[in-house]
Design a protein around this motif. Sequence first.
Motif, short mmCIF file in Angstrom:
data_model
loop_
_atom_site.label_atom_id
_atom_site.label_comp_id
_atom_site.label_asym_id
_atom_site.label_seq_id
_atom_site.Cartn_x
_atom_site.Cartn_y
_atom_site.Cartn_z
N GLU A 8 -4.45 3.98 -3.24
CA GLU A 8 -3.81 3.49 -2.02
C GLU A 8 -2.85 2.34 -2.32
O GLU A 8 -2.36 1.67 -1.42
CB GLU A 8 -4.87 3.02 -1.01
N LEU A 9 -2.56 2.13 -3.62
CA LEU A 9 -1.73 1.01 -4.03
C LEU A 9 -0.36 1.50 -4.50
O LEU A 9 -0.25 2.19 -5.51
CB LEU A 9 -2.42 0.24 -5.16
N ILE A 15 -8.45 -2.85 -2.52
CA ILE A 15 -7.55 -1.72 -2.29
C ILE A 15 -7.66 -0.80 -3.50
O ILE A 15 -7.34 -1.21 -4.62
CB ILE A 15 -6.08 -2.18 -2.14
N GLY A 58 0.81 -1.22 0.00
CA GLY A 58 0.00 0.00 0.00
C GLY A 58 0.84 1.26 0.00
O GLY A 58 2.06 1.23 0.16
N THR A 59 0.16 2.39 -0.17
CA THR A 59 0.82 3.70 -0.12
C THR A 59 -0.21 4.72 0.36
O THR A 59 -1.39 4.40 0.54
CB THR A 59 1.36 4.10 -1.50
N VAL A 82 -7.50 -1.38 4.43
CA VAL A 82 -8.20 -0.39 3.61
C VAL A 82 -8.72 0.70 4.53
O VAL A 82 -9.21 0.43 5.63
CB VAL A 82 -9.37 -1.00 2.79
N THR A 140 -1.11 -1.97 3.82
CA THR A 140 -1.08 -3.29 3.20
C THR A 140 0.34 -3.71 2.84
O THR A 140 1.11 -2.94 2.24
CB THR A 140 -1.94 -3.32 1.93
N ASN A 163 -1.90 3.62 3.43
CA ASN A 163 -2.39 2.25 3.42
C ASN A 163 -1.29 1.29 3.90
O ASN A 163 -0.20 1.27 3.34
CB ASN A 163 -2.85 1.86 2.02
#
Length: 685
Positions: free
Chosen positions: A648-649, A644, A451-452, A504, A457, A455
């Motif tokens: 946010e990826l 996601i 994630g970014t 998320v 993840t 996020n």
Amino acid sequence: MMEERYELAKERLTEIHKEETVKEPYCSYFRRVAFFLLEMSQIYEDIKAGSYFDKSTEELRSANEVMFADVLPDLYEESYANPVYAVSMLGDDYGQILSFVYTQMRSVIPEIFEQNLDELVIHMEFFLEIYSSFVYSYADQDREPAVQQLKEIVYFFIYDYMEEETVKRVSEKVDPASDFAYRIIMESDLSDERYLYRYGEYITDNQRLTAAYLNNMEPEKLQLMADTYTEGYRIGFIKGNKDLSKKKVAQIVYPIGFERVVKLAIDNFKEMGLDVTMMRTSHSIFTKRGTSVGGYYSESPNKQYEYDHREDEALFLDKKFVSRRLEVQKEAYEQKKELSAVHAGPAWIEVFGETPFTPVLQKEACQLSKKQQELSTWYYGQLGQIINSYIPGEERSFTIIAYPIPEIGEEYPAIMDETIRLNTLDYQTYEDLQQKMIDVLDTCAYARIIGTNGNKTDLKVMLTDLTDPAKQTKFENCVADVNIPVGEVFTSPKLAGTEGTLYVSRVYLNELEYTELEIHVKDGRVTEYDCANFADPAEGKKLIKDNILYHHETLPMGEFAIGTNTTAYRMGRMYEIEDRLPILIAEKTGPHFAFGDTCYSHAEDVAVYNPDGKEIIARDNEISVLRKEDMDKAYFQCHTDITIPYDELGALYGVTADGEEKWIIKDGRFVLPGTEELNKPLEGM
């Protein structure tokens, strides 16, 4: 005989208003519920006499509002249907039970519109039995009856009528002769709003305005909506390598207000050689499962009300009850085994646009104990096996499509047009672009998702090994068939070695909104979970366990997919409706992960091929394969997708056995050579 029982019950209900045998606060409760049942009996008689639907549109609207007024948000705070209010007025134990009883009485509303006298009578008699227990106790002992006595009355009411209720439910699912909704659609003047009130469901502006909008839509566009829906169903059989010619019945699940589309769809199904069934979503303790929708549906008058009563079976659920429930399910399907064998599966129309709902966890509401949760999950596992034995998973299919409702806002017409366009995107373009991803991922041992922008993840997802890459593939190239619109590639992950954190910031699942949802995974199984919905972390965990894990202690990751529909993502951002998109569309707007069964549940042994001719071999995982030894251990009867979003990826790439990274997405954009076209809808965002 039933008419005689009805007249006796009605007479006894009338007497309650004159009697003072039962003391307060219970007297007020019984008078209120008796009054409700008498109101329902009057509506039943007016419908039978043919006068009810002679009312004007305004009169029918008003009558509909009155029927549901007691559970609407404005009055719910002081309604006996509200367990918080019932407990405050009637005490802890009595409040829970009597709140359930009133809620069950309200389940007769649709039955009186179907002119089902049996249902009205047995509910009247059930209520009178509860009332009589108070009358006799006050007469003999000058106090209320024992709580256990009331629970036994509840238990045996449900136990005794379970068989006929189950047979009725199964018939509605598989037998076209159960045609209440069918007749409304095919025989009503759909340009006259009054037809909406024939269902006996709560009708709001969403249903009224949807019906009006579709009435004014160009015939060609309406036909396109129906064709997209039914073609997805037909193609699903082809893609799944299943023979539709063996089937004779399709089940239509639709939102009230969409009858114009459904009527055209019925004609399309008939051209395929299929009759249709239309089963109402359940309102009764006999057949409902939590807050889930299981048939044609309208709008909940109050989602908090539905949520408060999602576990009412805690009042009576035990092993004997569950065993009996499974017996009658099997008996019901046995009675309808010929029709079940030719049942092709459900075709769903979903809606989106409702205001996101976050429930309040009320301690006064019934809650399943840990043992009851285990019994419930075991029951649904066994029920899945029963259904699969009569409607085999390897022979049935489904389709799902979604459209907005007016509640989504002033730009509803534009969003509807955009959704129709979205649902009819050129599948060949996506098929070609997605195949490029599959070709690369087939060379990888696992995928990494990071994630970014806040996020958290960080997931490592193991992929199935190929023994013959020339003939085998790991991912399904999914276009517009069972899941409309187009836009994903998916696989069943290998559980061993799949690990990390899924996060998320905000997601809408099964009509509930979650904030900062965080799920930890080890060897493909959920180990920990949390969300920020409540100040008390324990309440957040309970929300997740009840509604994502469905009371299971853990669930496996049944699916890993990459959504490719950047057009859908842009639509969500353009109209600021990301939080209102259904998972059906949202799952196409980024990578997603489903917990529960795989996408091939109960059909793992049916060979499935991509358009390039390669067999998709990732149909099993280490849990579903246990069906060959013990079916109880193989399935969970649930599958919840969590997406996601692209923004946010930070990274999605595959890693080969020798450590080479093969990038698919970086910083929310597709970077795999040949897939750059997917970034065009994202330009300027």
